[in-house]
Design a protein around this motif. Structure first.
Motif, PDB file in Angstrom:
ATOM      1  N   ARG A  35       6.555   8.507  -4.838  1.00 31.14           N
ATOM      2  CA  ARG A  35       7.453   8.797  -3.390  1.00 31.14           C
ATOM      3  C   ARG A  35       6.793   8.542  -2.220  1.00 31.14           C
TER       4      ARG A  35
ATOM      5  N   LYS B 289       7.234   4.156  -7.938  1.00 32.46           N
ATOM      6  CA  LYS B 289       8.069   4.904  -8.520  1.00 32.46           C
ATOM      7  C   LYS B 289       6.930   6.586  -7.699  1.00 32.46           C
TER       8      LYS B 289
ATOM      9  N   TYR C 290      -1.443   6.477  -3.195  1.00 29.10           N
ATOM     10  CA  TYR C 290      -2.144   6.227  -3.697  1.00 29.10           C
ATOM     11  C   TYR C 290      -3.516   5.506  -3.558  1.00 29.10           C
ATOM     12  N   GLY C 291      -2.689   4.011  -3.024  1.00 29.46           N
ATOM     13  CA  GLY C 291      -3.696   2.934  -3.709  1.00 29.46           C
ATOM     14  C   GLY C 291      -3.123   1.594  -2.958  1.00 29.46           C
ATOM     15  N   THR C 292      -3.847   0.309  -2.860  1.00 32.90           N
ATOM     16  CA  THR C 292      -3.553  -0.819  -1.835  1.00 32.90           C
ATOM     17  C   THR C 292      -3.325  -1.896  -3.800  1.00 32.90           C
ATOM     18  N   ARG C 293      -2.252  -2.947  -3.155  1.00 34.22           N
ATOM     19  CA  ARG C 293      -2.516  -3.961  -4.259  1.00 34.22           C
ATOM     20  C   ARG C 293      -2.640  -5.453  -3.660  1.00 34.22           C
TER      21      ARG C 293
ATOM     22  N   TYR D  85       4.252   1.192 -11.176  1.00 33.72           N
ATOM     23  CA  TYR D  85       3.512   1.842 -10.995  1.00 33.72           C
ATOM     24  C   TYR D  85       3.203   2.560  -9.655  1.00 33.72           C
ATOM     25  N   ILE D  86       3.690   1.389  -8.749  1.00 35.11           N
ATOM     26  CA  ILE D  86       3.943   1.622  -7.306  1.00 35.11           C
ATOM     27  C   ILE D  86       5.419   2.036  -6.305  1.00 35.11           C
TER      28      ILE D  86
ATOM     29  N   LEU E 224       6.222   2.806   1.870  1.00 38.66           N
ATOM     30  CA  LEU E 224       5.638   1.694   1.133  1.00 38.66           C
ATOM     31  C   LEU E 224       5.212   0.672   2.075  1.00 38.66           C
TER      32      LEU E 224
ATOM     33  N   LYS F 251       0.642  -1.438   0.175  1.00 38.13           N
ATOM     34  CA  LYS F 251      -0.141  -0.092   0.028  1.00 38.13           C
ATOM     35  C   LYS F 251       0.568   1.156  -0.301  1.00 38.13           C
ATOM     36  N   ASN F 252       0.835   2.290  -1.099  1.00 36.32           N
ATOM     37  CA  ASN F 252       1.484   3.398  -0.902  1.00 36.32           C
ATOM     38  C   ASN F 252       0.670   4.465  -0.827  1.00 36.32           C
TER      39      ASN F 252
END
Lengths: 505, 402
Positions: free
Chosen positions: B88, B86, B62-65, B83-84, B91, B59-60
């Protein structure tokens, strides 16, 4: 004779005429009314957009000033609105993997980064139900032209529940801090940069409040005329006072009452209802009764995006009443285990756990519990709550054994029998099912076990009722009719034989 | 007995220890590195001795994967998608496992050098004099649109007339900002910023003149006769601010005229190159004007002008015709005996026993005005008639109308 007849016919004709004309008039006016409704010019342009509560996490702005321009209250309100909306649309997009609303609250560059996640999660059929419980934003910088802010949001508690192929996979709660830059673009504060500074698992500390020494001899209470609607329009102090006196004289020391969620105003709790609840507690106090207040009655959504609204509801009630002497404990929800199938067990449990954290953060004095519908569910969340309460409507002879088993399972927490009872109904829908004598025998037996083992109890219920709302057990007569006859006092106000065993002798 | 109990406690402890040890040792993070540069390949490796299928939540900001592992013997690897990796910031990762609660964080650092420099300047125009200022906000971002790390040096450059300056700043809370105070002169200031040899585009701030200070007023006119026709112009000196900048064009200047009867007349004009001009028509009878001027709430004229208007019409004749029911006034002649220009007001009042019963107003045409008193309305009788024009009143006593 002929004359009489003529008069008679004339009168009849006149009446007929009047009736026909009235009917015609009625029809024409109805048509006229119909044609004139629905096209309200003032509503044509949707000029009035009402703000609805959809996302209300607890928000506490740091008031420590900021670099750059002074932030006035109006600006802060706008920022707060848009900032929370930005979180909200992000939660919605996480859940649905759609981009609705993202455009309004994230700038062109920022939204690309969100879309990346949406695309991937959509491909892999992952959806994330998430919400934030609280925000502690602090404006660090506000530009002189009022178009740019930098803010920091520390210790944001976030709950996420992950579903893969529509099946629950995992849930967790974390605590994170963010730094963000927002730009004012076409009247919206949009997030331009969002930088998570840190994140860790939330460590849940449960500080328990003990009520082990208090022996509950209680009853679940509704007024006879307004069952499941204690705080409605027919709220009557005199009725409460009369009932509470009766209970006090019958050696009862606790009542369990219910707060309907919608009736109390959902997230915006109606002060009038709070006042009624206060009045009830005042009357209880004068009659030496304590109250277990059961929240969220007639609520069954548990949707993660609904949580913050529920939290504001509980917050309003608990904050207002936590210092009342009559409060014994908060029962978070009545029989939530019945919603496991329809709403997802994990979801309901997470809802209960977070609700217990919220209530405990406000009221550190009073214990909390959950009114489980059966003894088998009673050990769920046993660490989060202060005493265990469960309902028992099963075989009276097995009670002692089951209770002992639970005691073995949870040796260090007080166990309270939150509801038990037997309907005395026998009639067309269930002939010979029960009788007032059977009810008496039931309570005699139960009271014996309760007294012997020194178990705290709250029976169901004081009165037989004339009507049971269909939200309680539906509208099928073979279900509603027995539900009406659980009382110790019948509908005419006579004590039933079971009344002898309403409490310890 | 005591020994036996001790023994059982020991055994219990051992079992508990085994259980907990197993719990924590099952899965172990192998990746030691905690910080990665944005866009670099990030792989998280774990030692996994259990049979369990492990997934990883990442999870960064902007979102979770959810990531699936690739397994090699006892090691499982998770490759973080670009995309994760990159983006800043922190994480956060968490193992999805029934027996394990392992979680942690790595940091994605922005790249050293910027790719773009976002600059925001506001307000876009400020007032000369050194009190007002505009604010420049600069956010240098790397090629993945991450704001650069804290304390990145940024130079802010300004140019105004002959003055050029560079100030060295460092990013703090994502941004660099600087208040740029106005110079004394009005004009256009060019502002830009630079970080790691990357320059932003230039933005300019308009330096507007400061508020006007008091000024002088003048007038010009063709003649000073009160003919009700000529126009007098008022104009100001070049209005400047305290720093000698000519005030902005279009500044509204009022001229206030107080006449002999203490009535107020008003005219106004807007400035062009600091001079405002306003016009006003001459009175139609002799008068004396006191003229002052102001810019609302800001400045006023230093002195009051005094203007005298002489009589243009010294006298005029009249004639009674048609049973005295037609009154012709004229010729009305101006200062050089020329016919007065059309439009001079002449009023006629009809009085009966001292009571005003009819009053009418007409304007002259080719030096004459003619009034008719209608027989149907005003019956025959003796009336007084009063004629007024150019400040001259004629009383006609006891005129018989028939």
């Amino acid at each position: 004779m002929v004359k009489n007849n003529k008069y008679f016919i004339r009168v009849i004709a006149m009446f007929f005429y009047i009736i026909v004309i009235s009917i015609l008039l009625f029809l024409v006016s109805s048509l006229y009314t119909y044609l004139n409704t629905g096209a309200d010019r003032s509503k044509m342009l949707h000029l009035e957009v009402k703000k609805i509560d959809q996302y209300l996490p607890k928000i506490a702005w740091a008031e420590n000033g900021n670099e750059g321009r002074f932030v006035d209250d109006e600006t802060l309100k706008n920022i707060e609105n848009d900032y929370l909306d930005a979180w909200y649309v992000n939660h919605v997009s996480n859940k649905t993997n759609t981009t609705a609303g993202i455009e309004d609250y994230y700038t062109k560059n920022a939204r690309k980064k969100i879309y990346d996640f949406i695309d991937e999660n959509k491909k892999n059929n992952i959806s994330i139900a998430s919400t934030t419980i609280n925000h502690n934003p602090d404006i660090l910088f506000f530009s002189e032209d009022g178009q740019l802010i930098v803010l920091e949001d520390k210790e944001v508690i976030e709950y996420s529940s992950i579903y893969e192929n529509d099946k629950f996979l995992y849930d967790y709660t974390s605590k994170a801090s963010y730094k963000m830059m927002l730009l004012l673009e076409d009247g919206f504060w949009r997030i331009r940069h969002k930088i998570k500074e840190n994140e860790e698992d939330l460590i849940k500390n449960y500080t328990n409040v003990s009520i082990d020494t208090f022996e509950i001899r209680g009853i679940n209470y509704y007024p006879q005329k307004t069952p499941w609607d204690t705080f409605g329009d027919n709220f009557d102090k005199d009725v409460l006072d009369k009932d509470f006196k009766l209970l006090n004289n019958a050696n009862i020391n606790t009542i369990r009452i219910f707060i309907p969620y919608v009736d109390f105003g959902k997230a915006n709790v109606d002060q009038e209802k709070i006042n009624k609840l206060k009045t009830l507690l005042d009357i209880a106090e004068t009659n030496n009764l304590k109250a277990v207040v059961t929240l969220f009655d007639f609520y069954g959504n548990y949707n993660v995006l609904d949580w913050t609204l529920n939290h504001r509801h509980a917050e309003a009630i608990v904050t207002n009443l936590k210092d009342h002497n009559a409060i014994l404990a908060w029962d978070i929800k009545n029989e939530p285990d019945l919603d496991f199938n329809s709403r997802g067990k994990q979801n309901v449990i997470a809802w209960l756990e977070h609700m217990s954290l919220i209530i405990k953060s406000i009221d550190k004095k009073h214990p909390i519990t959950i009114g489980w519908s059966n003894i088998e569910s009673a050990s769920i969340l046993k660490d989060a709550i202060d005493f265990i309460s469960f309902h028992y409507y099963e075989d009276v002879d097995l009670f002692e054994e089951k209770f002992n088993q639970l005691k073995k399972e949870i040796p260090n927490k007080k166990l309270v029998l939150g509801e038990y009872g037997l309907s005395s109904y026998s009639g067309f829908w269930r002939p010979f099912a029960s009788s007032e004598e059977k009810q008496e025998a039931y309570h005699k037996k139960m009271q014996k076990v309760l007294t012997e083992k020194n178990i705290s109890f709250m029976s169901w219920t004081l009165y037989d009722f004339d009507k049971v709302p269909k939200e309680v057990v539906g509208s099928l007569p073979w279900r509603t009719n027995p539900q009406k006859r659980f009382g110790f006092i019948d509908t005419k106000g006579n004590l039933k034989p079971s009344f002898k065993y309403i409490s310890k002798q | 007995m005591v020994l036996k109990r001790l023994n059982s406690i020991l055994v219990f402890c051992f079992v508990v220890n085994m259980l907990t040890a197993q719990k924590t040792n099952d899965i172990k993070l192998l990746t030691q590195k905690k910080e990665f540069i944005s866009g670099s390949a990030i792989q998280l490796s774990f030692k996994n001795t259990s049979e369990e299928q492990i997934k990883l939540i990442v999870k960064n900001s902007y979102g979770t994967r959810i990531l699936n592992a690739s397994q090699k013997e006892n090691t499982i690897n998770f490759i973080i998608p670009e995309y994760i990796s990159k983006v800043r910031g922190n994480l956060f990762w968490k193992i999805i496992s029934k027996s394990n609660q392992l979680s942690g964080s790595i940091k994605v650092l922005p790249r050293e050098k910027p790719k773009t420099i976002e600059t925001y300047l506001g307000p876009p125009s400020i007032i000369a004099g050194g009190k007002d200022f505009t604010m420049l906000v600069t956010i240098p971002t790397d090629k993945f649109d991450n704001p650069l790390k804290e304390k990145t040096p940024v130079n802010i450059k300004t140019q105004f007339l002959e003055n050029e300056s560079i100030s060295e700043e460092k990013t703090n809370n994502i941004i660099v900002y600087k208040n740029i105070f106005s110079p004394l002169k009005s004009g256009r200031m060019i502002i830009s910023s630079e970080s790691h040899q990357l320059n932003s585009t230039e933005i300019d701030a308009a330096i507007m003149p400061d508020n006007a200070i008091n000024y002088d007023i003048f007038y010009s006119q063709n003649h000073n006769y009160a003919d009700g026709n000529q126009i007098t112009s008022f104009y100001t000196s070049t209005i400047r601010d305290a720093h000698q900048n000519i005030i902005s064009d279009g500044t509204y200047v009022y001229f206030i005229v107080q006449n002999k009867n203490n009535k107020i007349l008003k005219t106004s004009g807007t400035t062009i190159n600091g001079v405002a001009t306003a016009k006003i028509i001459h009175p139609d009878k002799e008068d004396n004007w006191q003229i002052s001027s102001y810019i609302q709430g800001i400045a006023e004229s230093n002195k009051t002008l005094n203007l005298t208007f002489n009589k243009a019409v010294l006298d005029y004749n009249y004639e009674l015709l048609d049973h005295n029911r037609t009154i012709t006034v004229g010729p009305i002649k101006s200062f050089q005996n020329q016919m007065i220009p059309d439009g001079l007001e002449v009023s006629l009042t009809l009085l009966n026993e001292g009571k005003e019963i009819y009053k009418t107003l007409k304007t002259s045409r080719k030096g004459f005005v003619s009034f008719k008193i209608d027989k149907n309305i005003y019956p025959d009788g003796i009336y007084d008639i009063r004629i007024k024009s150019a400040g001259i009143t004629k009383e006609l006593q006891k005129i018989k109308l028939w």
